[in-house]
Design a protein around this motif. Structure first.
Motif, PDB file in Angstrom:
ATOM      1  N   GLU A  98       5.003   0.372  -4.607  1.00 24.83           N
ATOM      2  CA  GLU A  98       3.618   0.532  -4.170  1.00 24.83           C
ATOM      3  C   GLU A  98       2.697  -0.048  -5.237  1.00 24.83           C
ATOM      4  OE1 GLU A  98       2.780   4.573  -2.995  1.00 24.83           O
ATOM      5  OE2 GLU A  98       4.328   4.537  -1.457  1.00 24.83           O
ATOM      6  N   GLN A 126      -5.043  -3.283   6.558  1.00 24.36           N
ATOM      7  CA  GLN A 126      -3.709  -2.726   6.385  1.00 24.36           C
ATOM      8  C   GLN A 126      -2.902  -2.903   7.652  1.00 24.36           C
ATOM      9  OE1 GLN A 126      -3.646   1.287   4.937  1.00 24.36           O
ATOM     10  NE2 GLN A 126      -4.838   0.780   3.116  1.00 24.36           N
ATOM     11  N   GLU A 183      -1.382  -4.574   2.697  1.00 24.49           N
ATOM     12  CA  GLU A 183      -2.790  -4.907   2.866  1.00 24.49           C
ATOM     13  C   GLU A 183      -2.967  -6.384   2.577  1.00 24.49           C
ATOM     14  OE1 GLU A 183      -6.492  -4.150   0.135  1.00 24.49           O
ATOM     15  OE2 GLU A 183      -6.152  -2.380   1.382  1.00 24.49           O
ATOM     16  N   VAL A 241       0.832  -1.202   0.000  1.00 16.09           N
ATOM     17  CA  VAL A 241       0.000   0.000   0.000  1.00 16.09           C
ATOM     18  C   VAL A 241       0.870   1.257   0.000  1.00 16.09           C
ATOM     19  CG1 VAL A 241      -1.723   1.312   1.297  1.00 16.09           C
ATOM     20  CG2 VAL A 241      -1.886  -1.172   1.174  1.00 16.09           C
TER      21      VAL A 241
END
Length: 171
Positions: free
Chosen positions: A152, A134, A129, A109
Protein backbone atom coordinates in the motif's frame (compact mmCIF):
# COMPACT_ATOMS: atom_id res chain seq x y z
CA UNK A 1 -7.79 7.20 -19.62
CA UNK A 2 -8.88 6.54 -23.15
CA UNK A 3 -11.35 8.77 -24.93
CA UNK A 4 -13.17 7.37 -27.97
CA UNK A 5 -14.59 9.89 -30.45
CA UNK A 6 -15.96 7.98 -33.41
CA UNK A 7 -13.08 5.89 -34.75
CA UNK A 8 -10.46 8.05 -32.99
CA UNK A 9 -8.95 6.78 -29.74
CA UNK A 10 -6.97 9.26 -27.66
CA UNK A 11 -4.93 8.65 -24.52
CA UNK A 12 -5.80 11.58 -22.23
CA UNK A 13 -4.10 12.37 -18.91
CA UNK A 14 -4.85 15.28 -16.59
CA UNK A 15 -1.44 16.84 -15.92
CA UNK A 16 -2.54 19.74 -13.73
CA UNK A 17 -5.54 21.90 -12.83
CA UNK A 18 -5.40 25.35 -11.28
CA UNK A 19 -8.81 27.01 -11.18
CA UNK A 20 -10.09 27.10 -14.77
CA UNK A 21 -6.66 26.45 -16.27
CA UNK A 22 -6.23 22.80 -17.20
CA UNK A 23 -3.18 21.08 -18.68
CA UNK A 24 -3.88 17.78 -20.43
CA UNK A 25 -1.63 15.34 -22.20
CA UNK A 26 -3.37 14.07 -25.33
CA UNK A 27 -1.45 11.22 -26.97
CA UNK A 28 1.67 12.56 -25.26
CA UNK A 29 1.24 16.13 -26.47
CA UNK A 30 0.65 18.76 -23.74
CA UNK A 31 -2.44 20.94 -24.28
CA UNK A 32 -3.27 23.95 -22.09
CA UNK A 33 -6.89 25.14 -22.01
CA UNK A 34 -9.07 27.41 -19.94
CA UNK A 35 -12.42 25.75 -19.23
CA UNK A 36 -15.50 27.30 -17.63
CA UNK A 37 -18.41 24.95 -16.94
CA UNK A 38 -21.98 26.21 -16.58
CA UNK A 39 -24.64 24.41 -14.54
CA UNK A 40 -26.73 23.68 -17.63
CA UNK A 41 -24.05 21.35 -19.08
CA UNK A 42 -22.51 23.86 -21.45
CA UNK A 43 -18.89 24.92 -21.28
CA UNK A 44 -16.63 27.58 -22.71
CA UNK A 45 -13.12 26.54 -23.75
CA UNK A 46 -10.22 28.88 -24.58
CA UNK A 47 -7.28 27.31 -26.44
CA UNK A 48 -4.49 29.08 -28.34
CA UNK A 49 -6.48 32.34 -28.44
CA UNK A 50 -9.59 30.63 -29.86
CA UNK A 51 -12.91 30.35 -28.03
CA UNK A 52 -15.14 27.28 -28.30
CA UNK A 53 -18.57 26.65 -26.79
CA UNK A 54 -19.82 23.13 -26.25
CA UNK A 55 -22.94 21.50 -24.85
CA UNK A 56 -22.34 18.24 -22.95
CA UNK A 57 -25.17 15.73 -22.65
CA UNK A 58 -24.27 12.92 -20.27
CA UNK A 59 -25.28 9.39 -21.27
CA UNK A 60 -26.35 6.55 -19.00
CA UNK A 61 -23.68 5.45 -16.53
CA UNK A 62 -21.72 8.69 -16.93
CA UNK A 63 -19.15 7.10 -19.25
CA UNK A 64 -20.47 8.52 -22.51
CA UNK A 65 -21.41 11.98 -23.70
CA UNK A 66 -22.92 13.67 -26.72
CA UNK A 67 -20.99 16.86 -27.38
CA UNK A 68 -22.59 19.56 -29.52
CA UNK A 69 -20.36 22.32 -30.89
CA UNK A 70 -21.50 24.82 -33.50
CA UNK A 71 -23.11 22.66 -36.19
CA UNK A 72 -21.26 19.48 -35.25
CA UNK A 73 -22.12 16.72 -32.84
CA UNK A 74 -19.78 14.07 -31.46
CA UNK A 75 -20.38 10.94 -29.43
CA UNK A 76 -17.63 10.51 -26.82
CA UNK A 77 -16.96 7.39 -24.72
CA UNK A 78 -14.67 7.56 -21.69
CA UNK A 79 -12.82 4.32 -20.93
CA UNK A 80 -11.67 4.39 -17.29
CA UNK A 81 -8.87 2.32 -15.78
CA UNK A 82 -11.06 -0.60 -14.73
CA UNK A 83 -12.78 -0.85 -18.13
CA UNK A 84 -9.38 -0.68 -19.82
CA UNK A 85 -8.06 -3.41 -17.51
CA UNK A 86 -11.03 -5.68 -18.25
CA UNK A 87 -10.54 -5.04 -21.99
CA UNK A 88 -6.85 -5.98 -21.70
CA UNK A 89 -7.79 -9.19 -19.84
CA UNK A 90 -10.19 -10.17 -22.62
CA UNK A 91 -7.56 -9.48 -25.30
CA UNK A 92 -4.80 -11.48 -23.61
CA UNK A 93 -6.53 -13.84 -21.19
CA UNK A 94 -3.80 -16.49 -21.24
CA UNK A 95 -1.01 -14.00 -20.47
CA UNK A 96 -2.74 -12.26 -17.57
CA UNK A 97 -4.92 -15.00 -16.12
CA UNK A 98 -2.46 -15.83 -13.33
CA UNK A 99 -1.71 -12.25 -12.27
CA UNK A 100 -3.22 -8.82 -11.86
CA UNK A 101 -1.30 -6.08 -13.66
CA UNK A 102 -1.56 -2.30 -13.50
CA UNK A 103 -3.35 -0.99 -16.62
CA UNK A 104 -1.59 2.40 -16.26
CA UNK A 105 0.69 4.24 -13.84
CA UNK A 106 -0.86 4.91 -10.45
CA UNK A 107 -0.66 4.34 -6.71
CA UNK A 108 -1.68 1.33 -4.60
CA UNK A 109 -4.42 2.52 -2.22
CA UNK A 110 -5.42 -0.77 -0.56
CA UNK A 111 -4.70 -4.49 -0.69
CA UNK A 112 -7.61 -6.21 1.07
CA UNK A 113 -6.10 -9.71 0.58
CA UNK A 114 -3.15 -11.67 2.00
CA UNK A 115 -0.98 -14.43 0.57
CA UNK A 116 -2.90 -17.70 0.86
CA UNK A 117 -6.37 -16.12 0.78
CA UNK A 118 -8.91 -17.99 -1.34
CA UNK A 119 -10.84 -15.60 -3.56
CA UNK A 120 -14.11 -16.10 -5.39
CA UNK A 121 -14.83 -14.60 -8.81
CA UNK A 122 -15.72 -10.95 -8.28
CA UNK A 123 -13.71 -10.48 -5.05
CA UNK A 124 -11.62 -7.29 -4.88
CA UNK A 125 -7.90 -8.06 -4.88
CA UNK A 126 -6.39 -4.55 -5.03
CA UNK A 127 -7.44 -0.88 -5.19
CA UNK A 128 -5.43 1.53 -7.34
CA UNK A 129 -5.63 5.29 -7.78
CA UNK A 130 -4.86 6.87 -11.13
CA UNK A 131 -5.70 10.44 -12.16
CA UNK A 132 -7.39 11.09 -8.79
CA UNK A 133 -9.82 8.19 -9.36
CA UNK A 134 -9.84 4.94 -7.38
CA UNK A 135 -10.58 1.64 -9.11
CA UNK A 136 -11.23 -1.78 -7.57
CA UNK A 137 -9.59 -4.66 -9.42
CA UNK A 138 -11.41 -7.94 -9.01
CA UNK A 139 -10.51 -11.52 -9.84
CA UNK A 140 -12.49 -13.07 -12.67
CA UNK A 141 -12.41 -16.66 -11.35
CA UNK A 142 -11.91 -18.57 -8.12
CA UNK A 143 -8.24 -18.56 -7.13
CA UNK A 144 -5.71 -18.30 -4.30
CA UNK A 145 -3.38 -15.35 -3.71
CA UNK A 146 0.09 -16.71 -4.49
CA UNK A 147 2.18 -13.55 -4.02
CA UNK A 148 1.66 -9.84 -3.42
CA UNK A 149 4.35 -7.93 -5.30
CA UNK A 150 3.54 -4.38 -4.09
CA UNK A 151 2.61 -2.62 -0.85
CA UNK A 152 0.00 0.00 0.00
CA UNK A 153 1.30 3.44 -0.97
CA UNK A 154 3.61 2.12 -3.72
CA UNK A 155 3.73 3.90 -7.06
CA UNK A 156 3.20 1.43 -9.91
CA UNK A 157 3.96 1.55 -13.62
CA UNK A 158 1.93 0.56 -16.68
CA UNK A 159 1.78 -3.27 -17.06
CA UNK A 160 3.55 -3.87 -13.73
CA UNK A 161 2.57 -7.18 -12.07
CA UNK A 162 0.82 -6.47 -8.77
CA UNK A 163 -0.50 -9.81 -7.50
CA UNK A 164 0.22 -13.37 -8.59
CA UNK A 165 -2.65 -15.85 -8.43
CA UNK A 166 -2.84 -19.64 -8.24
CA UNK A 167 -5.73 -20.74 -10.44
CA UNK A 168 -5.57 -24.48 -9.64
CA UNK A 169 -8.82 -26.10 -8.52
CA UNK A 170 -7.27 -27.86 -5.54
CA UNK A 171 -9.32 -27.83 -2.33
Amino acid sequence: MEIHIGDRVADVTLVSKDGNKVVLSIDGKPIEVDVVMAENGSCSILHDGNSYNAELIRGEGGKSYDVNMFYRSYHVDVVDTQAKYLHLRKDSQERQADKIVAPMPGKVVAIPVSVGDRLKAGDIAIVLEAMKMQSNYKVSSDCTVKAILVAEGDAVQDNQALIELDLSNEE
